[in-house]
Design a protein around this motif. Structure first.
Motif, short mmCIF file in Angstrom:
data_model
loop_
_atom_site.label_atom_id
_atom_site.label_comp_id
_atom_site.label_asym_id
_atom_site.label_seq_id
_atom_site.Cartn_x
_atom_site.Cartn_y
_atom_site.Cartn_z
N PRO A 187 -24.07 -16.70 -25.87
CA PRO A 187 -25.24 -15.96 -25.42
C PRO A 187 -26.52 -16.26 -26.17
O PRO A 187 -27.61 -15.96 -25.71
CB PRO A 187 -24.83 -14.51 -25.62
CG PRO A 187 -23.84 -14.55 -26.73
CD PRO A 187 -23.11 -15.86 -26.57
N VAL A 188 -26.44 -16.88 -27.37
CA VAL A 188 -27.64 -17.14 -28.18
C VAL A 188 -28.12 -18.56 -27.91
O VAL A 188 -27.45 -19.53 -28.24
CB VAL A 188 -27.34 -16.96 -29.69
CG1 VAL A 188 -28.60 -17.20 -30.52
CG2 VAL A 188 -26.78 -15.57 -29.96
N TRP A 189 -29.30 -18.68 -27.32
CA TRP A 189 -29.89 -19.99 -27.04
C TRP A 189 -30.94 -20.39 -28.09
O TRP A 189 -31.34 -21.54 -28.16
CB TRP A 189 -30.48 -20.04 -25.63
CG TRP A 189 -31.51 -18.98 -25.35
CD1 TRP A 189 -31.30 -17.75 -24.82
CD2 TRP A 189 -32.91 -19.07 -25.60
NE1 TRP A 189 -32.49 -17.06 -24.72
CE2 TRP A 189 -33.50 -17.85 -25.19
CE3 TRP A 189 -33.75 -20.06 -26.14
CZ2 TRP A 189 -34.86 -17.60 -25.31
CZ3 TRP A 189 -35.10 -19.81 -26.25
CH2 TRP A 189 -35.65 -18.59 -25.82
N GLY A 190 -31.35 -19.43 -28.91
CA GLY A 190 -32.32 -19.69 -29.97
C GLY A 190 -32.30 -18.57 -30.97
O GLY A 190 -31.77 -17.48 -30.69
N ALA A 191 -32.84 -18.82 -32.15
CA ALA A 191 -32.89 -17.78 -33.18
C ALA A 191 -34.10 -18.01 -34.07
O ALA A 191 -34.52 -19.15 -34.30
CB ALA A 191 -31.61 -17.78 -34.01
N LEU A 192 -34.61 -16.91 -34.57
CA LEU A 192 -35.72 -16.93 -35.51
C LEU A 192 -35.22 -16.30 -36.80
O LEU A 192 -34.70 -15.18 -36.79
CB LEU A 192 -36.87 -16.11 -34.93
CG LEU A 192 -38.28 -16.40 -35.38
CD1 LEU A 192 -38.70 -17.81 -35.01
CD2 LEU A 192 -39.25 -15.42 -34.75
N PHE A 193 -35.32 -17.04 -37.90
CA PHE A 193 -34.97 -16.53 -39.22
C PHE A 193 -36.27 -16.35 -39.97
O PHE A 193 -37.11 -17.25 -40.01
CB PHE A 193 -34.07 -17.52 -39.96
CG PHE A 193 -33.95 -17.24 -41.43
CD1 PHE A 193 -33.26 -16.12 -41.88
CD2 PHE A 193 -34.51 -18.09 -42.37
CE1 PHE A 193 -33.15 -15.86 -43.25
CE2 PHE A 193 -34.40 -17.85 -43.73
CZ PHE A 193 -33.72 -16.72 -44.17
N GLU A 194 -36.46 -15.16 -40.56
CA GLU A 194 -37.70 -14.89 -41.27
C GLU A 194 -37.41 -14.29 -42.64
O GLU A 194 -36.56 -13.41 -42.77
CB GLU A 194 -38.59 -13.95 -40.46
CG GLU A 194 -38.97 -14.57 -39.13
CD GLU A 194 -39.95 -13.76 -38.34
OE1 GLU A 194 -40.94 -14.35 -37.89
OE2 GLU A 194 -39.73 -12.54 -38.18
N THR A 195 -38.13 -14.79 -43.63
CA THR A 195 -37.99 -14.29 -44.99
C THR A 195 -39.27 -14.63 -45.74
O THR A 195 -40.24 -15.07 -45.13
CB THR A 195 -36.72 -14.88 -45.67
OG1 THR A 195 -36.43 -14.14 -46.84
CG2 THR A 195 -36.87 -16.35 -45.98
N HIS A 196 -39.26 -14.44 -47.03
CA HIS A 196 -40.44 -14.73 -47.85
C HIS A 196 -40.13 -15.87 -48.79
O HIS A 196 -39.00 -16.00 -49.27
CB HIS A 196 -40.84 -13.49 -48.66
CG HIS A 196 -41.34 -12.37 -47.81
ND1 HIS A 196 -42.67 -12.07 -47.70
CD2 HIS A 196 -40.70 -11.51 -46.99
CE1 HIS A 196 -42.82 -11.06 -46.86
NE2 HIS A 196 -41.64 -10.71 -46.42
N ASP A 197 -41.14 -16.67 -49.07
CA ASP A 197 -41.02 -17.73 -50.04
C ASP A 197 -42.29 -17.74 -50.86
O ASP A 197 -43.38 -17.85 -50.29
CB ASP A 197 -40.82 -19.08 -49.34
CG ASP A 197 -40.42 -20.17 -50.31
OD1 ASP A 197 -39.73 -19.88 -51.30
OD2 ASP A 197 -40.81 -21.33 -50.07
N ALA A 198 -42.18 -17.55 -52.14
CA ALA A 198 -43.34 -17.46 -53.03
C ALA A 198 -44.29 -16.37 -52.57
O ALA A 198 -45.51 -16.51 -52.60
CB ALA A 198 -44.06 -18.80 -53.11
N GLY A 199 -43.73 -15.27 -52.08
CA GLY A 199 -44.53 -14.11 -51.70
C GLY A 199 -45.10 -14.15 -50.31
O GLY A 199 -45.65 -13.16 -49.84
#
Length: 157
Positions: A25-37
């Motif tokens: 069912p997953v055709w795409g994904a967005l991963f979000e986090t912080h790097d150096a603030g």
């Protein structure tokens, strides 16, 4: 932020990622986090494409056809299809707070979201820890591929 917003507006059909081509069912994904603030967004599509959007502007775009990136993206998408059931439907798509990471799963039924502390994901104490590490692997592959390309691009005349 405009590129990030586009990720939530895409349809799998316009990307030629209909259900007949994606084994889950997953055709795409967005991963979000912080790097150096500063937050960043990693968009991974089932076809092996990955884009990295930086909140400060710019990013690494256009990975289609890069073998290392495609392989890392495929590993990420396989795991995303295994773990998406941990996420909940999401109408809003806020950037994660500092110290947090979010996964937005783009499915044929809508967007699902899972948010957890980055430290917990990173140290293996979260159910989505494997996906977190695969996302970091996609980022590393993107950075490596683009660094390699820029070193072998002849100077403009």
């Amino acid at each position: 932020l405009a590129l990030r917003s586009l990720a939530f507006q895409m349809s799998p059909q316009e990307l030629d990622l209909g259900p007949e081509k994606v084994p889950g069912p997953v055709w795409g994904a967005l991963f979000e986090t912080h790097d150096a603030g500063a937050p960043f967004s990693l968009l991974v599509l089932h076809d092996g494409t990955a884009h990295l959007y930086l909140s400060t502007g710019g990013g690494l775009i256009g990975s289609h056809g890069l073998s290392e990136v495609s392989q890392a993206s495929q590993r990420f998408m396989t795991q995303a299809n295994r773990l998406h059931h941990q996420a909940r439907p999401s109408q809003d798509h806020p950037l994660p707070a500092a110290g947090m990471s979010s996964f937005y799963f783009l499915t044929y039924q809508g967007v699902l979201c899972y948010t957890a502390p980055e430290a917990r994901l990173g140290d293996g104490h979260d159910q989505l820890s494997p996906l977190f590490h695969l996302a970091r692997g996609v980022v590393a592959a993107l950075e490596s591929a683009h660094h390699h390309q820029s070193r072998h691009t002849p100077p403009a005349r």
